[in-house]
Motif scaffolding. Structure first.
Motif, PDB file in Angstrom:
ATOM      1  N   VAL A   1       0.867  -1.185   0.000  1.00  0.00           N
ATOM      2  CA  VAL A   1       0.000   0.000   0.000  1.00  0.00           C
ATOM      3  C   VAL A   1       0.899   1.230   0.000  1.00  0.00           C
ATOM      4  CG1 VAL A   1      -1.724   1.303   1.301  1.00  0.00           C
ATOM      5  CG2 VAL A   1      -1.863  -1.203   1.188  1.00  0.00           C
ATOM      6  N   ASP A   2       0.735   2.077  -1.008  1.00  0.00           N
ATOM      7  CA  ASP A   2       1.588   3.259  -1.128  1.00  0.00           C
ATOM      8  C   ASP A   2       1.433   4.175   0.083  1.00  0.00           C
ATOM      9  OD1 ASP A   2      -0.570   5.541  -2.400  1.00  0.00           O
ATOM     10  OD2 ASP A   2      -1.031   3.417  -2.656  1.00  0.00           O
ATOM     11  N   LYS A   3       2.478   4.920   0.374  1.00  0.00           N
ATOM     12  CA  LYS A   3       2.505   5.751   1.580  1.00  0.00           C
ATOM     13  C   LYS A   3       1.422   6.814   1.563  1.00  0.00           C
ATOM     14  CE  LYS A   3       5.799   7.871   4.739  1.00  0.00           C
ATOM     15  NZ  LYS A   3       7.229   8.249   4.938  1.00  0.00           N
ATOM     16  N   ALA A   4       1.136   7.378   0.384  1.00  0.00           N
ATOM     17  CA  ALA A   4       0.098   8.415   0.291  1.00  0.00           C
ATOM     18  C   ALA A   4      -1.256   7.864   0.737  1.00  0.00           C
ATOM     19  CB  ALA A   4       0.017   8.946  -1.135  1.00  0.00           C
ATOM     20  N   GLN A   5      -1.535   6.621   0.380  1.00  0.00           N
ATOM     21  CA  GLN A   5      -2.802   6.009   0.789  1.00  0.00           C
ATOM     22  C   GLN A   5      -2.825   5.782   2.296  1.00  0.00           C
ATOM     23  OE1 GLN A   5      -5.521   5.473  -0.844  1.00  0.00           O
ATOM     24  NE2 GLN A   5      -6.636   4.239   0.655  1.00  0.00           N
ATOM     25  N   TRP A   6      -1.733   5.243   2.838  1.00  0.00           N
ATOM     26  CA  TRP A   6      -1.670   4.989   4.282  1.00  0.00           C
ATOM     27  C   TRP A   6      -1.805   6.285   5.076  1.00  0.00           C
ATOM     28  CZ3 TRP A   6       2.343   5.967   8.008  1.00  0.00           C
ATOM     29  CH2 TRP A   6       2.126   5.354   9.249  1.00  0.00           C
ATOM     30  N   GLU A   7      -1.244   7.373   4.544  1.00  0.00           N
ATOM     31  CA  GLU A   7      -1.289   8.647   5.265  1.00  0.00           C
ATOM     32  C   GLU A   7      -2.684   9.272   5.289  1.00  0.00           C
ATOM     33  OE1 GLU A   7       1.847  10.856   3.374  1.00  0.00           O
ATOM     34  OE2 GLU A   7       3.353  10.160   4.834  1.00  0.00           O
ATOM     35  N   LEU A   8      -3.630   8.691   4.541  1.00  0.00           N
ATOM     36  CA  LEU A   8      -5.022   9.146   4.636  1.00  0.00           C
ATOM     37  C   LEU A   8      -5.656   8.753   5.972  1.00  0.00           C
ATOM     38  CD1 LEU A   8      -6.352   8.302   1.045  1.00  0.00           C
ATOM     39  CD2 LEU A   8      -5.678  10.551   1.954  1.00  0.00           C
ATOM     40  N   GLY A   9      -4.975   7.908   6.735  1.00  0.00           N
ATOM     41  CA  GLY A   9      -5.486   7.491   8.034  1.00  0.00           C
ATOM     42  C   GLY A   9      -6.461   6.330   7.920  1.00  0.00           C
ATOM     43  N   ALA A  10      -6.814   5.774   9.067  1.00  0.00           N
ATOM     44  CA  ALA A  10      -7.680   4.585   9.094  1.00  0.00           C
ATOM     45  C   ALA A  10      -9.005   4.837   8.390  1.00  0.00           C
ATOM     46  CB  ALA A  10      -7.911   4.148  10.537  1.00  0.00           C
ATOM     47  N   THR A  11      -9.560   6.010   8.553  1.00  0.00           N
ATOM     48  CA  THR A  11     -10.870   6.286   7.945  1.00  0.00           C
ATOM     49  C   THR A  11     -10.768   6.475   6.436  1.00  0.00           C
ATOM     50  OG1 THR A  11     -10.598   8.662   8.395  1.00  0.00           O
ATOM     51  CG2 THR A  11     -11.793   7.340  10.043  1.00  0.00           C
ATOM     52  N   GLY A  12      -9.554   6.692   5.926  1.00  0.00           N
ATOM     53  CA  GLY A  12      -9.372   6.901   4.488  1.00  0.00           C
ATOM     54  C   GLY A  12      -9.097   5.630   3.706  1.00  0.00           C
ATOM     55  N   GLN A  13      -9.100   4.483   4.397  1.00  0.00           N
ATOM     56  CA  GLN A  13      -8.766   3.226   3.730  1.00  0.00           C
ATOM     57  C   GLN A  13      -9.970   2.524   3.120  1.00  0.00           C
ATOM     58  OE1 GLN A  13      -5.354   2.700   3.559  1.00  0.00           O
ATOM     59  NE2 GLN A  13      -5.500   4.691   4.599  1.00  0.00           N
ATOM     60  N   GLY A  14     -11.161   3.005   3.420  1.00  0.00           N
ATOM     61  CA  GLY A  14     -12.359   2.351   2.892  1.00  0.00           C
ATOM     62  C   GLY A  14     -12.485   0.939   3.426  1.00  0.00           C
ATOM     63  N   ASN A  15     -13.016   0.029   2.605  1.00  0.00           N
ATOM     64  CA  ASN A  15     -13.226  -1.353   3.039  1.00  0.00           C
ATOM     65  C   ASN A  15     -11.937  -2.153   3.100  1.00  0.00           C
ATOM     66  OD1 ASN A  15     -16.003  -0.916   3.155  1.00  0.00           O
ATOM     67  ND2 ASN A  15     -16.294  -1.500   1.012  1.00  0.00           N
ATOM     68  N   PHE A  16     -10.860  -1.642   2.495  1.00  0.00           N
ATOM     69  CA  PHE A  16      -9.656  -2.457   2.408  1.00  0.00           C
ATOM     70  C   PHE A  16      -8.997  -2.671   3.762  1.00  0.00           C
ATOM     71  CE2 PHE A  16      -5.131  -3.303   1.529  1.00  0.00           C
ATOM     72  CZ  PHE A  16      -5.298  -4.470   0.789  1.00  0.00           C
ATOM     73  N   LEU A  17      -9.146  -1.755   4.675  1.00  0.00           N
ATOM     74  CA  LEU A  17      -8.551  -1.918   6.002  1.00  0.00           C
ATOM     75  C   LEU A  17      -9.104  -3.170   6.678  1.00  0.00           C
ATOM     76  CD1 LEU A  17      -6.818  -0.985   8.360  1.00  0.00           C
ATOM     77  CD2 LEU A  17      -8.668   0.556   9.035  1.00  0.00           C
ATOM     78  N   ALA A  18     -10.422  -3.340   6.646  1.00  0.00           N
ATOM     79  CA  ALA A  18     -11.045  -4.519   7.255  1.00  0.00           C
ATOM     80  C   ALA A  18     -10.631  -5.789   6.513  1.00  0.00           C
ATOM     81  CB  ALA A  18     -12.568  -4.379   7.256  1.00  0.00           C
ATOM     82  N   THR A  19     -10.512  -5.689   5.191  1.00  0.00           N
ATOM     83  CA  THR A  19     -10.079  -6.844   4.390  1.00  0.00           C
ATOM     84  C   THR A  19      -8.678  -7.269   4.786  1.00  0.00           C
ATOM     85  OG1 THR A  19     -11.462  -6.156   2.532  1.00  0.00           O
ATOM     86  CG2 THR A  19      -9.658  -7.665   2.045  1.00  0.00           C
ATOM     87  N   ALA A  20      -7.779  -6.305   4.929  1.00  0.00           N
ATOM     88  CA  ALA A  20      -6.395  -6.614   5.298  1.00  0.00           C
ATOM     89  C   ALA A  20      -6.308  -7.177   6.712  1.00  0.00           C
ATOM     90  CB  ALA A  20      -5.537  -5.356   5.171  1.00  0.00           C
ATOM     91  N   GLN A  21      -7.091  -6.629   7.623  1.00  0.00           N
ATOM     92  CA  GLN A  21      -7.094  -7.147   8.992  1.00  0.00           C
ATOM     93  C   GLN A  21      -7.572  -8.593   9.023  1.00  0.00           C
ATOM     94  OE1 GLN A  21      -9.540  -4.036  10.712  1.00  0.00           O
ATOM     95  NE2 GLN A  21      -7.784  -3.105  11.747  1.00  0.00           N
ATOM     96  N   ALA A  22      -8.624  -8.896   8.287  1.00  0.00           N
ATOM     97  CA  ALA A  22      -9.165 -10.257   8.255  1.00  0.00           C
ATOM     98  C   ALA A  22      -8.175 -11.241   7.642  1.00  0.00           C
ATOM     99  CB  ALA A  22     -10.481 -10.282   7.479  1.00  0.00           C
TER     100      ALA A  22
END
Length: 265
Positions: free
Chosen positions: A124-145
């Motif tokens: 995941v590119d740094k610019a995307q990560w720097e959007l914060g947890a709320t900026g990750q959309g559904n992918f954050l939950a997908t990655a956690q799972a």
């Protein structure tokens, strides 16, 4: 007889000219679909988890239990040199060797064109990560799972490569874990660009598939040779999740992927 032969040759030549004109004058418009299939191997052998023995150039023998990596930021190059960037908010995927359905990335609403290259990120590119947890959309939950997060503050695991190994100095089967991602000041995100051996001809009626082979041996046995036994921590096994080896492994990932073929049907 000679005249008949000359006429036949002329007819064949004209047919070829007309066929060429027809192909060159094709009007390409609309949108279509494109599949990108990831097929993991170890060297020239198809990868089989848990049971297959795999030997590196350092004579370490691995049994691989798990391989997962994040594919992101897909960009396709057309034959005229222009590019199409797949929408960023739809451009994050996890390829998991143990989950067959994850091997095929299905891209939709791709402009009809003849494509000659594909570029994608590993992680995941740094610019995307720097959007914060709320900026990750559904992918954050997908990655956690999928187990592809260390924690939110530590960030994503870009690649997870795990199993057991033996070597000249490690006689008993010992676990290993190689995880890439953000470590200290090193972000370890990288991008790969691959030429296609034949054009991917996206049309409204044609959905090509690009078959990418990922040689996972290159993770530790690419341009940079990494010995798991040098990273063995006794009862914890060999763990590479930071330190000087991780940027070398990230550099190896550029040589991990090749395009085997393109299906245009």
């Amino acid at each position: 007889m000679k005249n008949l032969l000359n006429k036949a040759i002329a007819i064949i030549a004209l047919s070829a000219v007309f066929a060429g004109c027809t192909n060159n004058d094709e009007v390409i418009s609309g949108i279509g679909k494109l599949g990108v299939e990831f097929d993991n191997s170890f060297g020239s052998n198809d990868l089989i988890l848990s049971t297959q023995t795999n030997t590196t150039s350092n004579n370490e023998v691995l049994k691989i239990n798990s391989v997962k990596y994040i594919i992101s930021n897909i960009v396709l190059t057309k034959e005229d040199g222009t590019t199409f960037t797949y929408p960023k908010n739809e451009s994050y995927f996890i390829v998991d060797e143990a989950t067959e359905i994850s091997h095929l990335l299905e891209l939709t609403n791709v402009p009809a064109a003849n494509y000659t290259k594909i570029k994608f990120g590993i992680g995941v590119d740094k610019a995307q990560w720097e959007l914060g947890a709320t900026g990750q959309g559904n992918f954050l939950a997908t990655a956690q799972a999928a187990g592809m997060m260390w924690s939110w503050s530590a960030g994503y695991k870009f690649l997870a490569f795990e199993g057991t190994f033996t070597s000249a100095t490690v006689a008993n089967s010992t676990s290993f874990k190689v995880h890439t991602g953000q470590t200290g000041t090193d972000y370890n995100y990288t991008e790969v660009t691959l030429d296609l051996p034949t054009k991917a001809m996206v049309r409204t009626t044609i959905a090509p598939e690009i078959h990418v082979v990922a040689d996972v041996s290159k993770i530790i046995d690419g341009t940079n040779k990494i010995k798991l036994s040098d990273n063995n921590m006794g009862g914890m096994g060999a763990m590479i999740m930071g330190g000087t080896s991780l940027p070398l492994i990230t550099a190896n990932l550029n040589g991990m992927f090749t395009v085997a073929h393109v299906h245009n049907d």
